[in-house]
Every structure is written in structure tokens, then in C-alpha cells.
Design a protein around this motif. Structure first.
Motif, PDB file in Angstrom:
ATOM      1  N   ALA A  94       0.825  -1.206   0.000  1.00  0.00           N
ATOM      2  CA  ALA A  94       0.000   0.000   0.000  1.00  0.00           C
ATOM      3  C   ALA A  94       0.860   1.256   0.000  1.00  0.00           C
ATOM      4  N   ALA A  95       0.363   2.278  -0.661  1.00  0.00           N
ATOM      5  CA  ALA A  95       1.017   3.589  -0.687  1.00  0.00           C
ATOM      6  C   ALA A  95       0.334   4.474   0.350  1.00  0.00           C
ATOM      7  N   PRO A  96       1.018   5.495   0.830  1.00  0.00           N
ATOM      8  CA  PRO A  96       2.418   5.843   0.589  1.00  0.00           C
ATOM      9  C   PRO A  96       3.343   4.924   1.382  1.00  0.00           C
ATOM     10  N   LEU A  97       4.615   4.924   0.998  1.00  0.00           N
ATOM     11  CA  LEU A  97       5.602   4.063   1.644  1.00  0.00           C
ATOM     12  C   LEU A  97       6.814   4.902   2.010  1.00  0.00           C
ATOM     13  N   ASP A  98       7.112   4.948   3.313  1.00  0.00           N
ATOM     14  CA  ASP A  98       8.300   5.662   3.777  1.00  0.00           C
ATOM     15  C   ASP A  98       9.323   4.640   4.273  1.00  0.00           C
ATOM     16  N   TRP A  99      10.423   5.124   4.823  1.00  0.00           N
ATOM     17  CA  TRP A  99      11.528   4.266   5.270  1.00  0.00           C
ATOM     18  C   TRP A  99      11.052   3.232   6.293  1.00  0.00           C
ATOM     19  N   GLU A 100      10.378   3.673   7.336  1.00  0.00           N
ATOM     20  CA  GLU A 100       9.913   2.741   8.366  1.00  0.00           C
ATOM     21  C   GLU A 100       8.907   1.746   7.792  1.00  0.00           C
ATOM     22  N   ARG A 131      15.661   6.646  -9.527  1.00  0.00           N
ATOM     23  CA  ARG A 131      16.695   7.517  -8.954  1.00  0.00           C
ATOM     24  C   ARG A 131      17.178   6.952  -7.631  1.00  0.00           C
ATOM     25  N   VAL A 132      18.484   6.744  -7.531  1.00  0.00           N
ATOM     26  CA  VAL A 132      19.064   6.245  -6.291  1.00  0.00           C
ATOM     27  C   VAL A 132      18.996   7.349  -5.243  1.00  0.00           C
ATOM     28  N   THR A 146      16.598   7.022   4.199  1.00  0.00           N
ATOM     29  CA  THR A 146      15.535   7.300   5.159  1.00  0.00           C
ATOM     30  C   THR A 146      14.582   8.384   4.660  1.00  0.00           C
ATOM     31  N   ALA A 147      14.910   9.013   3.536  1.00  0.00           N
ATOM     32  CA  ALA A 147      14.044  10.038   2.944  1.00  0.00           C
ATOM     33  C   ALA A 147      13.038   9.429   1.964  1.00  0.00           C
ATOM     34  N   LEU A 148      12.973   8.106   1.901  1.00  0.00           N
ATOM     35  CA  LEU A 148      12.041   7.445   0.984  1.00  0.00           C
ATOM     36  C   LEU A 148      10.619   7.961   1.209  1.00  0.00           C
TER      37      LEU A 148
END
Length: 82
Positions: A23-29, A55-56, A61-63
Motif C-alpha cells: 500500500a502507498a504511501p511508503l516511507d523508510w519505516e 533515482r538512487v 531514510t528520505a524514501l
């Protein structure tokens, strides 16, 4: 739709599959919570990189992946002979 996570190279062997959709959104955690504990441990290290939409990320952690995005988990590349 969601976010597609691609496991590349040996990470796909660890995951037992080449991709999953979450599921979106997806962050680092959120990413760390969606993958196997062994893969999460590798992601926390410096050798595995993350790319979002090709893009790399300089800072994993800013994903901040949104609906329809693709997140690739990039294992270290091994050198070959030239």
C-alpha cells in the motif's frame, strides 16, 4: 495500485520473490516493516541502496514512495574481470 518493491540480485533469493506490491504511501519505516527481517537488516547497512522511480536515493531514510511508484532494492555490485 500501490507501490511495487523490486528485490534485485541476491535480495530476491532472500525474499523468495522478485517483487511485491504494498500500500502507498511508503516511507523508510514502512519499507522496513514490509520486508523480511534479514532484508531489513541489510537495508539498514550502507551497502544496499534504494532507488525510487529510477533515482538512487542519497538518503535512504528520505524514501517517500507514492501510489504507482517503483522502489528497487539494490544490493552491492560485485566486480568482474575486464
Amino acid at each position: 495500485m500501490g507501490v511495487r518493491i523490486l528485490f534485485l540480485g541476491p535480495l530476491s533469493d532472500l525474499a523468495g520473490e522478485s517483487e511485491i506490491e504494498v500500500a502507498a504511501p511508503l516511507d523508510w519505516e514502512g519499507l522496513l516493516g514490509q520486508v523480511d527481517a534479514e532484508i531489513a537488516q541489510q537495508l539498514r547497512g550502507t551497502r544496499v541502496n534504494i532507488a525510487c522511480q529510477g533515482r538512487v536515493l542519497a538518503d535512504k531514510t528520505a524514501l517517500n514512495a507514492q501510489d504507482g511508484d517503483e522502489v528497487a532494492l539494490l544490493p552491492p555490485v560485485s566486480g568482474g574481470q575486464a
